[in-house]
Scaffold this active site. Structure first.
Site, short mmCIF file in Angstrom:
data_model
loop_
_atom_site.label_atom_id
_atom_site.label_comp_id
_atom_site.label_asym_id
_atom_site.label_seq_id
_atom_site.Cartn_x
_atom_site.Cartn_y
_atom_site.Cartn_z
N ASP A 59 -5.00 26.75 19.23
CA ASP A 59 -6.28 27.39 19.55
C ASP A 59 -6.23 28.91 19.38
OD1 ASP A 59 -4.77 28.18 21.72
OD2 ASP A 59 -6.18 27.48 23.25
N ASP A 132 2.36 37.97 38.52
CA ASP A 132 1.51 39.17 38.52
C ASP A 132 0.30 38.90 39.42
OD1 ASP A 132 0.34 41.61 37.85
OD2 ASP A 132 0.86 41.42 35.74
N ASP A 233 -0.34 44.31 41.13
CA ASP A 233 -1.09 45.14 40.19
C ASP A 233 -1.97 46.16 40.90
OD1 ASP A 233 -2.22 45.53 37.34
OD2 ASP A 233 -4.02 45.14 38.54
N GLU A 287 2.83 48.06 41.24
CA GLU A 287 2.55 48.90 40.08
C GLU A 287 2.24 50.29 40.61
OE1 GLU A 287 -0.35 49.12 36.17
OE2 GLU A 287 -1.10 48.24 38.03
N HIS A 354 2.67 46.11 28.78
CA HIS A 354 1.40 45.68 28.22
C HIS A 354 0.34 46.78 28.22
CE1 HIS A 354 1.02 45.32 32.52
NE2 HIS A 354 -0.29 45.24 32.41
N ASP A 355 0.60 47.86 28.94
CA ASP A 355 -0.37 48.97 29.02
C ASP A 355 0.00 50.15 28.14
OD1 ASP A 355 -2.24 47.86 30.75
OD2 ASP A 355 -1.15 48.46 32.54
#
Length: 582
Positions: A59, A132, A233, A287, A354-355
């Site tokens: 997908d 997370d 987070d 975080e 990822h940031d």
């Protein structure tokens, strides 16, 4: 006899104190906190962005079954912990950081049974799993918020922060994703709600004890399923000053100082520790680490019984533009944080996630001539510092940024929000896009490059994000059998770290901090000293070292040779060497 025994004990204690003072004077004292050894200090963490890791059903989105297919690969890296970005049910406005159900899994990732099979697979390989948890805010599609906005007297109204419109416009607050600010007008109840991030991400009201209990119950739900830790987070923003003061103009440039680490936060963390962390013996990292060392220590010092690890951003705040960074700043930041946590507390060591854009583009050299050695050098650095090393998926093979010069290609809410702000403020949009193309977190979210088949072996369908065109040269299959590859160097380096406690607990001492090209330091533990030498340039560079005698045993070297002429040491471009010394 008793007098003699007391005399011997006194002599021993005086000798120990004198030795400790001598070590302090010579800058060689080993950290006192090594007595508190634990798995998360000795761990090596690997971060997986699930929708970009491996697609099993065609997908175009990564899923749990895809991760299950790659469990042996993950294990082969030598890592001991996995942190996975959110996979909860979500409208995906912010790729899962807008949660609509904390106990449900988004169908694209699979079922709860798939999750349990994946978790069991990690545990069978002695790999811990870190969840997370996104609880500074929820999605605006969460049941709590739908109820909260339905009427002012709804039981869920105080689950979020509301400002009645009859009081006038609320005091301006900065939003990281919305150029209009953090208050959003909601017509149904004629009131404004708060969103530190996107308008679809309303902030939860942590001042409400019912909200806190809801969060603890969610954490218990996942702990009982077997997760080993939590990454909290945006948690430094959870507590709010509900007097809603007006902050000075330009405060958004230092928004953590004004919006983060409100005093009540520590009360809530102590409560969370009692309710969840201690009861289930799990690990937790927030975080962010506030804006001062005092903030960071207040979060993680063991005696405070809050969290276990500080995850600061000062390291990744360097190199935000294509002009790059100075090695002097790089050394200063890492040395300062190490010094601040030498005795108490613990930190994460990382250069990408990822940031942020890709590791090699920001801190190394992505040109084909130097991509391999510079990535190896950076991975050597991360895995030789004191603190828990975090490696982002793809950095173990040297994945690079993807070229996206047009805003129409971007789907990230952060990039789009910043572009809207740039338009509104009349910025030079060509310059804005030049920097965005370099620094955008879209660069970190391209599909994992497994092999040279179509779509890099990530999916048999159409990938949710285009694959980097260099996947035929940079992929796992091509590097797996190459002993000199980035991948196999990473595997060697994780083994070196595990076999040498000095790289985990050893005292850190910077050498020649003024050297503009070489980062040199030692790690010393229980009489064993390791010298780490890292050339951060694309040319040979030398360094003279006094009072260091080499035993000759090299633990790691990303070149086949190591030059030690009589007048010093010569390092090849981006060479990384760890060697035993005296």
């Amino acid at each position: 006899m008793k007098k003699l025994l007391l005399l011997l004990i006194t002599i021993f204690l005086l000798s120990a104190c004198a030795d400790r003072e001598k070590q302090e004077k010579n800058g060689k004292r080993e950290p006192a906190q090594t007595a508190d050894k634990t798995w998360w200090k000795e761990g090596i963490l690997y971060q997986i962005y699930p929708q970009s890791f491996k697609d099993s059903d065609g997908d175009g989105f990564g899923d749990f079954k895809g991760v299950i297919q790659k469990l042996d690969y993950i294990d082969s890296l030598g890592i001991t912990m996995v942190w996975m970005n959110p996979f909860f049910d979500s409208p995906l406005v912010d790729n899962g950081y807008d949660v609509s159900d904390y106990r449900a899994i988004h169908p694209r990732y699979g079922s709860m049974e798939d999750f349990q099979k994946m978790l069991d697979g990690f545990h069978e390989r002695d790999i811990k799993f870190v969840l997370d948890v996104v609880v500074n805010h929820s999605s605006d599609q969460h049941k709590w918020f739908r109820e909260s906005r339905s009427s002012r007297d709804n039981p869920y109204r105080d689950y979020y922060h509301w400002w009645p419109a009859e009081k006038g416009e609320p005091p301006y607050r900065y939003s990281l994703f919305d150029p209009e600010g953090a208050w959003e007008y909601d017509e149904k109840t004629n009131a404004y709600y708060l969103h530190t991030f996107a308008e679809e991400q309303p902030d939860l009201n942590w001042e409400n004890p019912k909200v806190r209990q809801e969060v603890y119950d969610i954490m218990k739900f996942w702990a009982e399923k077997g997760v080993d830790g939590f990454r909290m987070d945006a948690f430094q923003f959870a507590s709010k000053d509900t007097t809603w003061p007006e902050f000075p103009k330009g405060h958004e440039k230092d928004f953590i100082k004004w919006y983060g680490m409100r005093p009540q936060l520590h009360e809530y963390l102590k409560e969370m520790n009692r309710e969840v962390i201690e009861k289930y013996d799990v690990f937790a990292v927030a975080e962010g680490a506030g804006s001062t060392f005092k903030d960071a220590h207040n979060l993680v010092d063991a005696n405070r019984k809050e969290l276990q690890m500080a995850y600061h951003f000062e390291s990744v705040d360097m190199s935000r533009t294509p002009e790059g960074y100075e090695l002097s700043e790089f050394k200063e930041v890492f040395s300062r944080w190490d010094s601040a946590f030498a005795e108490k507390g613990w930190i994460a060591i990382f250069l990408s996630n990822h940031d942020n854009a890709r590791l090699v583009n920001r801190f190394g050299n992505p040109d084909p001539e130097f991509r391999r050695v510079s990535t190896q050098m950076l991975n050597s650095f991360i895995l030789s510092m004191r603190g828990t090393p975090y490696t982002y998926y793809g950095d173990e093979i040297g994945m690079t940024n993807i070229d996206m010069p047009d805003i129409e290609e971007y789907v990230d809410v952060d990039a789009i929000g910043k572009y809207r702000s740039a338009v509104k403020s009349g910025e030079d949009l060509d310059e804005f896009m030049r920097v965005l193309n370099y620094s955008s977190r879209e660069n970190a979210r391209t599909p994992m490059q497994w092999n040279d088949s179509p779509n890099a072996g990530f999916t048999k369908g159409t990938p949710w994000k285009k694959v980097n065109e260099n996947y035929r040269e940079i992929n796992v299959a091509a590097q797996d059998e190459d002993p000199n590859s980035v991948l196999n160097h990473f595997r060697k380096m994780t083994r070196v770290r595990k076999e040498n406690p000095a790289l985990v607990y050893g005292a850190y001492q910077l050498i020649q901090k003024e050297h503009a090209e070489i980062y040199a330091f030692t790690r010393t533990y229980k009489g064993k000293k390791l010298l780490v030498l890292l050339n951060f340039t694309d040319h040979e560079s030398g360094i003279e070292l006094e009072n260091l005698k080499f035993t000759g045993k090299q633990l790691i070297n990303n070149y086949s040779t190591f030059d030690k002429p009589e007048d010093g040491i010569r390092l090849k471009p981006y060479q990384a060497v760890i060697i035993e010394t005296e």
